[in-house]
Structure formats: structure tokens, C-alpha cells
Scaffold this motif. Structure first.
Motif, PDB file in Angstrom:
ATOM      1  N   PRO A  99       0.815  -1.238   0.000  1.00 16.39           N
ATOM      2  CA  PRO A  99       0.000   0.000   0.000  1.00 16.39           C
ATOM      3  C   PRO A  99       0.837   1.273   0.000  1.00 16.39           C
ATOM      4  O   PRO A  99       0.569   2.189  -0.784  1.00 16.39           O
ATOM      5  CB  PRO A  99      -0.830  -0.135   1.289  1.00 16.39           C
ATOM      6  CG  PRO A  99      -0.866  -1.583   1.581  1.00 16.39           C
ATOM      7  CD  PRO A  99       0.442  -2.128   1.103  1.00 16.39           C
ATOM      8  N   ASN A 100       1.843   1.331   0.849  1.00 17.85           N
ATOM      9  CA  ASN A 100       2.555   2.592   1.012  1.00 17.85           C
ATOM     10  C   ASN A 100       3.573   2.869  -0.086  1.00 17.85           C
ATOM     11  O   ASN A 100       4.012   3.996  -0.260  1.00 17.85           O
ATOM     12  CB  ASN A 100       3.256   2.632   2.375  1.00 17.85           C
ATOM     13  CG  ASN A 100       2.261   2.676   3.516  1.00 17.85           C
ATOM     14  OD1 ASN A 100       1.294   1.928   3.511  1.00 17.85           O
ATOM     15  ND2 ASN A 100       2.476   3.539   4.484  1.00 17.85           N
ATOM     16  N   ASN A 122      -0.239  12.571   3.569  1.00 12.40           N
ATOM     17  CA  ASN A 122       0.566  11.496   3.015  1.00 12.40           C
ATOM     18  C   ASN A 122       2.017  11.612   3.484  1.00 12.40           C
ATOM     19  O   ASN A 122       2.633  10.625   3.903  1.00 12.40           O
ATOM     20  CB  ASN A 122       0.496  11.565   1.482  1.00 12.40           C
ATOM     21  CG  ASN A 122       0.954  10.279   0.822  1.00 12.40           C
ATOM     22  OD1 ASN A 122       0.961   9.221   1.448  1.00 12.40           O
ATOM     23  ND2 ASN A 122       1.334  10.359  -0.431  1.00 12.40           N
ATOM     24  N   LEU A 123       2.545  12.840   3.429  1.00 12.93           N
ATOM     25  CA  LEU A 123       3.924  13.051   3.908  1.00 12.93           C
ATOM     26  C   LEU A 123       4.003  12.808   5.415  1.00 12.93           C
ATOM     27  O   LEU A 123       4.963  12.201   5.913  1.00 12.93           O
ATOM     28  CB  LEU A 123       4.386  14.468   3.560  1.00 12.93           C
ATOM     29  CG  LEU A 123       5.822  14.810   3.970  1.00 12.93           C
ATOM     30  CD1 LEU A 123       6.826  13.911   3.258  1.00 12.93           C
ATOM     31  CD2 LEU A 123       6.139  16.276   3.662  1.00 12.93           C
ATOM     32  N   LEU A 124       2.979  13.260   6.152  1.00 15.14           N
ATOM     33  CA  LEU A 124       2.966  13.046   7.603  1.00 15.14           C
ATOM     34  C   LEU A 124       2.976  11.550   7.933  1.00 15.14           C
ATOM     35  O   LEU A 124       3.649  11.119   8.880  1.00 15.14           O
ATOM     36  CB  LEU A 124       1.725  13.714   8.209  1.00 15.14           C
ATOM     37  CG  LEU A 124       1.495  13.479   9.708  1.00 15.14           C
ATOM     38  CD1 LEU A 124       2.650  14.031  10.531  1.00 15.14           C
ATOM     39  CD2 LEU A 124       0.168  14.110  10.151  1.00 15.14           C
ATOM     40  N   GLY A 182      -4.712   4.850   4.809  1.00 17.67           N
ATOM     41  CA  GLY A 182      -6.007   4.286   4.443  1.00 17.67           C
ATOM     42  C   GLY A 182      -7.036   5.361   4.169  1.00 17.67           C
ATOM     43  O   GLY A 182      -7.788   5.293   3.184  1.00 17.67           O
ATOM     44  N   LEU A 183      -7.062   6.378   5.015  1.00 22.87           N
ATOM     45  CA  LEU A 183      -8.009   7.488   4.824  1.00 22.87           C
ATOM     46  C   LEU A 183      -7.772   8.176   3.486  1.00 22.87           C
ATOM     47  O   LEU A 183      -8.712   8.483   2.742  1.00 22.87           O
ATOM     48  CB  LEU A 183      -7.854   8.483   5.977  1.00 22.87           C
ATOM     49  CG  LEU A 183      -8.783   9.691   5.970  1.00 22.87           C
ATOM     50  CD1 LEU A 183     -10.216   9.260   6.196  1.00 22.87           C
ATOM     51  CD2 LEU A 183      -8.358  10.696   7.049  1.00 22.87           C
ATOM     52  N   SER A 213      -7.744  -0.424   2.793  1.00 24.45           N
ATOM     53  CA  SER A 213      -7.830   0.851   3.514  1.00 24.45           C
ATOM     54  C   SER A 213      -8.981   0.850   4.512  1.00 24.45           C
ATOM     55  O   SER A 213      -8.863   1.402   5.616  1.00 24.45           O
ATOM     56  CB  SER A 213      -8.001   1.996   2.514  1.00 24.45           C
ATOM     57  OG  SER A 213      -6.911   2.038   1.627  1.00 24.45           O
ATOM     58  N   VAL A 214     -10.106   0.245   4.123  1.00 24.45           N
ATOM     59  CA  VAL A 214     -11.240   0.162   5.049  1.00 24.45           C
ATOM     60  C   VAL A 214     -10.834  -0.614   6.307  1.00 24.45           C
ATOM     61  O   VAL A 214     -11.146  -0.207   7.441  1.00 24.45           O
ATOM     62  CB  VAL A 214     -12.444  -0.509   4.350  1.00 24.45           C
ATOM     63  CG1 VAL A 214     -13.558  -0.791   5.347  1.00 24.45           C
ATOM     64  CG2 VAL A 214     -12.960   0.369   3.220  1.00 24.45           C
ATOM     65  N   ILE A 215     -10.109  -1.716   6.109  1.00 29.43           N
ATOM     66  CA  ILE A 215      -9.645  -2.489   7.279  1.00 29.43           C
ATOM     67  C   ILE A 215      -8.693  -1.648   8.122  1.00 29.43           C
ATOM     68  O   ILE A 215      -8.785  -1.631   9.353  1.00 29.43           O
ATOM     69  CB  ILE A 215      -8.949  -3.793   6.828  1.00 29.43           C
ATOM     70  CG1 ILE A 215      -9.892  -4.651   5.977  1.00 29.43           C
ATOM     71  CG2 ILE A 215      -8.477  -4.587   8.049  1.00 29.43           C
ATOM     72  CD1 ILE A 215      -9.212  -5.881   5.395  1.00 29.43           C
TER      73      ILE A 215
END
Length: 547
Positions: A99-100, A122-124, A182-183, A213-215
């Protein structure tokens, strides 16, 4: 997928004059403060590669210890080694790996967007990941942790003499990194799709990351609060899980596995997405049963929340609860089997080419199938009692997570390498590495099924002499596996500087990400694409009209 005709032939390499690697500058500051999803994906790739080798080094020492029945390390050091391996591999490699890295890089490209919905978040999320990583490494360097990656209470909250709270804080922090990622993926998929990109025109890779992402968003907070409660009990002696203080240790297992079993699907669902992209491309056929594959991912994400207690059949839950969770564990095998069937049906009568990404995909299908079938064994109440906490479970877990997920990761890495870097990798070396990984993996972990069935317990630093031959096979396989994993590090590094230039679409693939230059420009597309076709509109090659 787009209005452009897919000819089934790769295009000629064209050197991109503008790309994300140079447009924002090449200084360290420009990278550390970037909000470009592609650069953040590169930062993640470098970070998880580092942790992959840290976890791999610990695994090497574990297998070295198990060459002889008496072992070479003390029990305490051995406990800290397998804990290090578990924590680093699960939370700092397996969960964020696809994912990442690939999700970050590819989801906006695949849906025709310029970036993710929240670039700063995303950066955070990357900074949270790195901060958590430093915290975990600090805990390891000053003495380590001996609880295992599961942090079972009351050992972790009462008896362990390691730096448990630091390790808990590291996992707690990285959980927020997962939630932010995920968000971002959920909002991006809902709000930023290109014109014509309907839900049933989304690539399966996007669907898989959406389900993942939902998980992440729903399950990770449960883990975070659970680990915080362990720290509270350890520091303040508040009775939560410790029976001596009025707590319940079984409560910890319920809360931990409520997250950690869905986390298995956080790790494997993105791998399903990668394989669903590779197989149609290298079989030159549309993905068989696209909607079934898509809804299998969603079904897995939903049912995954209702099978956590199959990790607790011997922990003291009631027989009736055990029967229910056993049945549900069989049920969740159905959507996974649908995926394997559909990939196999896609291969049927396909025009298959055995490039490195396809070799990894075929390895994934075989190894995941073995892992899945042995999952049915441990879903059975009676058999699970026999093999609980043995090497049978270790082998089953690694066939899914390493044989499956890591093969998918390497397959995706090779498949999208030309897009990410603008360079081609040496195909011959890549095929050698894929074959070494496949054979090394089986030599490492198949003997562990036998060891577990014969009764060898996991997490013991020593074992009866009659198990030595199987352990030597396993350690020899680990050596082959280590060579297979190290090879890409060298030839991919070489290709960054000396590899041939890649065209925008070297695989003649149909996804939107292949309709922009390699490497892509900072804003992804010169003109927002309009999608007019379903995904995976492949046809065999060569065809007379394409010549």
C-alpha cells in the motif's frame, strides 16, 4: 482502457524531458518536504527496504541457531531475535509494503488523478512511519524485547524484562501512519477518479487497496488502544489483563486478534491486486470474472472481522464459540479460492510470456494456494489443537505472508520498475532471482510443516536431535532464499544508472498508468484522461493488423 488503441506491442523508448524525479529539484530538502505521491512512495520504498534487511538479518540468525539441536545463542537472546524479526517484518515491512509504496505511486495514476486527496497527510504518514521505526530500533539497540510480536499478557505487562513500552509506542505510532494512508486512499478513490472511470472500470489493484484501507481505518484503532492499555498496566499497575490485579488475559487476545487477523488481509489483499494486474498482461487476456475478483476482495475485508478467535481455540474459549469461528474460517476461504480460480482461468488458453513479473505471479499463485489449503487444516478444531504453537503454524503463516505477499511485492516491483524509474532491468538476472526465491522458499518452509506436525514447538531455542535433519534443510533453504532476495538489490541498483531506457508502456499494458511517460511528470498527465473502456482489454499478440 483509454480512447487510445491497445496494439499489443510495446512502444519505443522516449526520454521524458520532464519527470517527477527532477521537476521539484534534486536536493535533500526537496525530497524531505515533497508532497508528490510518487516521491513519497520512493521514500517509503527506501525505508521498508532497510527494515526488510533488518528483519531478514534476524531471521538469518534464527536459522543459524537452529542448525544444531542445542542452539548457539542463549534462550534470552533467541527470544529477542524472534521478537525483533516479528515486530520489524510485520509492522515495518509486510503491512506497509505494497500500500505505502506501490499504492502511493500508482493509485492516482491508475484513476487518472494528479495526486492523492491529502498530500500533506501522506507526507505526515511517512514521517510517522520513520519516527516509529527509529523508536523500534532504539528499543532493539538498548536491549530489545522478548515478548514476541504478539505481546501476550500477562508476560508483556508483568514479567518481561525488555523494553516493552518503547516497542509498544513504536507500534502505536505506526498505526496512525496506516490510518492516514487508508483514509487518503478511500477519499482519493471516491473523489478523484477521471471522467469515465466508473467503479467497474477501476483496476483490481485499486479495489484491493480500497478494501485494505477500510480495514486499516476500522481495525487499527482497536490495536492502538489495546497496546496503550498494556503500557498502562505495565507502568501504573492498573488491572486490565493481569489476573493478579483483577484483569483478564483472554481479553487481550480477543482485542489483539480482532485487529491482527484482519491485518493478515491488510498484508495479502494488496498482493491480490498486484497479481490481478500482472496475470492478464502477461497472458494477453482480459481478467476472467472481473466482478467476482472485485467482490471477493470486499467480502474478504468484511468476513475478516469475524474470524479472529480461530487463533484462540486452545486459549479457553467455549466449544460453541470455537465451532462458530471454525465455520467462519472455512467461509472466508471461498472468496480467496475464487481469486485463485479466476487467475487460473485467465491463464487458460492465454498467450503467456514468462517474464520476471509473471514468474513471481505464478510463484505467488502456487505458494498462496499451499498456504490457503493449510489454513483449512488449522481452521479445523481438532487438528488445530494438535499443531497450535508448532512450526506447522509458522510454515502456514510464511506461505501466505512471505511466499504469497513478498512474491507479489517483488512481482509488482519488477512490473512497474520501468514506469517508476524510466529504466529496464536485466531480464535474465530477474528470472534467476525469481526462481531462486521460489525454490529457496519451499526448501526453507516446507520442512517446517513436517516439523510442526511431528510436534516441534515454535519459539524454542533448542529441540530434540531427531528434528535436526529437517532443520538443516530449512536453514539451507534460507541461504538460497537470502541470495534470491539480495540479487534484485544489485541488478535493480545497476539498472538505475546503466539500464536501457524504458518506453511509456514497455509491457503493452492497458492501465492508465501506462498512458503517461516513464518516469511520469510531477502532475502525472499532461491532459486529464477520459476513460471509455473496461479494464484489461487485452488480446493475443502478435495479430496481423498490429504488424
Amino acid at each position: 482502457m483509454t480512447t487510445a488503441t491497445v496494439t499489443g506491442k510495446p512502444d519505443e523508448p522516449v526520454v521524458a524531458t520532464r519527470n517527477y524525479l527532477t521537476e521539484e529539484g534534486v536536493t535533500l530538502r526537496s525530497w524531505l518536504l515533497t508532497k508528490d505521491h510518487k516521491r513519497i512512495a520512493i521514500l517509503y520504498t527506501l525505508s521498508i527496504t532497510f527494515f526488510f534487511f533488518v528483519g531478514g538479518a534476524a531471521a538469518t540468525l534464527i536459522r543459524l541457531n537452529l542448525v544444531t539441536p542445542a542452539g548457539i545463542f542463549t534462550p534470552d537472546i533467541y527470544n529477542r531475535l524472534f521478537t525483533l524479526h516479528g515486530i520489524v517484518m510485520v509492522w515495518f515491512f509486510l503491512i506497509p509494503s505494497i500500500p505505502n509504496t506501490m499504492g502511493n505511486f500508482l493509485i492516482p495514476l491508475m484513476i487518472g488523478a494528479k495526486d492523492l486527496a491529502f498530500p500533506r497527510l501522506n507526507l505526515l504518514s511517512w514521517y510517522l512511519y520513520v519516527g516509529a521505526g527509529f523508536l523500534a530500533l532504539f528499543a532493539i539497540l538498548i536491549g530489545g524485547v522478548d515478548t514476541g510480536w504478539t505481546f501476550y499478557t500477562p508476560f508483556s505487562s508483568l514479567y518481561s524484562n525488555g523494553y516493552v513500552v518503547l516497542a509498544l509506542a513504536a507500534v502505536f505510532a505506526i498505526g496512525f501512519s496506516s490510518i492516514l494512508t487508508g483514509l487518503n486512499f478511500i477519499v482519493t478513490t471516491h473523489r478523484m477518479r477521471a471522467p469515465g472511470m466508473t467503479w467497474y472500470r477501476l483496476p483490481v489493484f485499486v479495489w484491493s487497496n480500497y478494501a485494505t484501507s477500510v480495514i486499516m481505518v476500522l481495525a487499527t484503532p482497536v490495536l492502538a488502544i489495546t497496546l496503550m492499555l498494556v503500557a498502562v498496566e505495565r507502568l501504573l499497575r492498573v488491572g486490565i489483563f493481569d489476573p493478579a490485579l483483577g484483569g483478564d488475559p483472554l481479553l487481550f487476545q480477543h482485542l489483539f486478534w480482532f485487529y491482527s487477523h484482519p491485518a493478515v488481509y491488510i498484508m495479502i489483499l494488496p498482493g491480490f491486486g498486484v497479481i490481478s494486474e500482472i496475470v492478464p498482461c502477461f497472458a494477453r487476456k482480459p481478467l476472467f470474472g472481473y466482478k467476482f475478483v472485485v467482490w471477493s476482495s470486499i467480502t474478504i475485508a468484511i468476513i475478516g472481522f469475524f474470524v479472529w478467535a480461530h487463533h484462540m481455540f486452545v486459549a479457553g474459549i467455549s466449544l460453541y464459540a470455537g465451532l462458530v469461528f471454525s465455520l467462519l474460517s472455512y467461509v472466508i476461504a471461498v472468496p480467496s479460492a475464487i481469486k485463485v480460480f479466476n487467475w487460473t482461468a485467465t491463464l487458460h488458453k492465454g498467450w503467456i510470456s514468462f517474464d520476471a513479473p509473471m514468474l513471481y505471479a505464478l510463484g505467488f499463485i502456487g505458494l498462496f494456494t499451499i498456504g490457503g489449503l493449510t489454513g483449512l487444516f488449522v481452521a479445523n478444531l481438532a487438528f488445530d489443537v494438535h499443531v497450535t504453537d508448532t512450526y506447522f503454524v509458522v510454515a502456514h503463516f510464511h506461505y501466505i505472508m512471505v511466499g504469497g505477499m513478498v512474491s507479489a511485492y517483488f512481482g509488482g516491483l519488477h512490473y512497474w520498475w520501468p514506469k517508476v524509474t524510466g529504466r529496464l532491468y536485466p531480464e535474465w538476472w530477474a528470472r534467476i532471482a525469481a526462481l531462486l526465491i521460489f525454490f529457496g522458499f519451499n526448501l526453507t518452509f516446507f520442512p517446517q510443516f513436517i516439523l510442526g506436525y511431528l510436534g516441534m514447538e515454535r519459539r524454542y531455542y533448542s529441540y530434540p536431535p531427531e528434528f535436526q535433519a529437517w532443520n538443516i534443510f530449512s536453514s539451507a533453504g534460507a541461504s538460497v532464499l537470502a541470495v534470491g532476495y539480495a540479487l534484485p538489490f544489485f541488478y535493480l541498483g545497476w539498472s538505475l544508472f546503466r539500464g536501457k531506457r524504458a518506453g511509456s508502456n514497455p509491457w503493452a499494458a492497458t492501465g492508465l498508468e501506462w498512458q503517461t511517460s516513464s518516469p511520469p511528470p510531477a502532475h502525472n498527465f499532461d491532459k486529464t484522461p477520459t476513460v471509455t473502456r473496461p479494464p484489461y482489454q487485452y488480446r493475443p499478440e502478435p495479430e496481423p493488423q498490429d504488424v
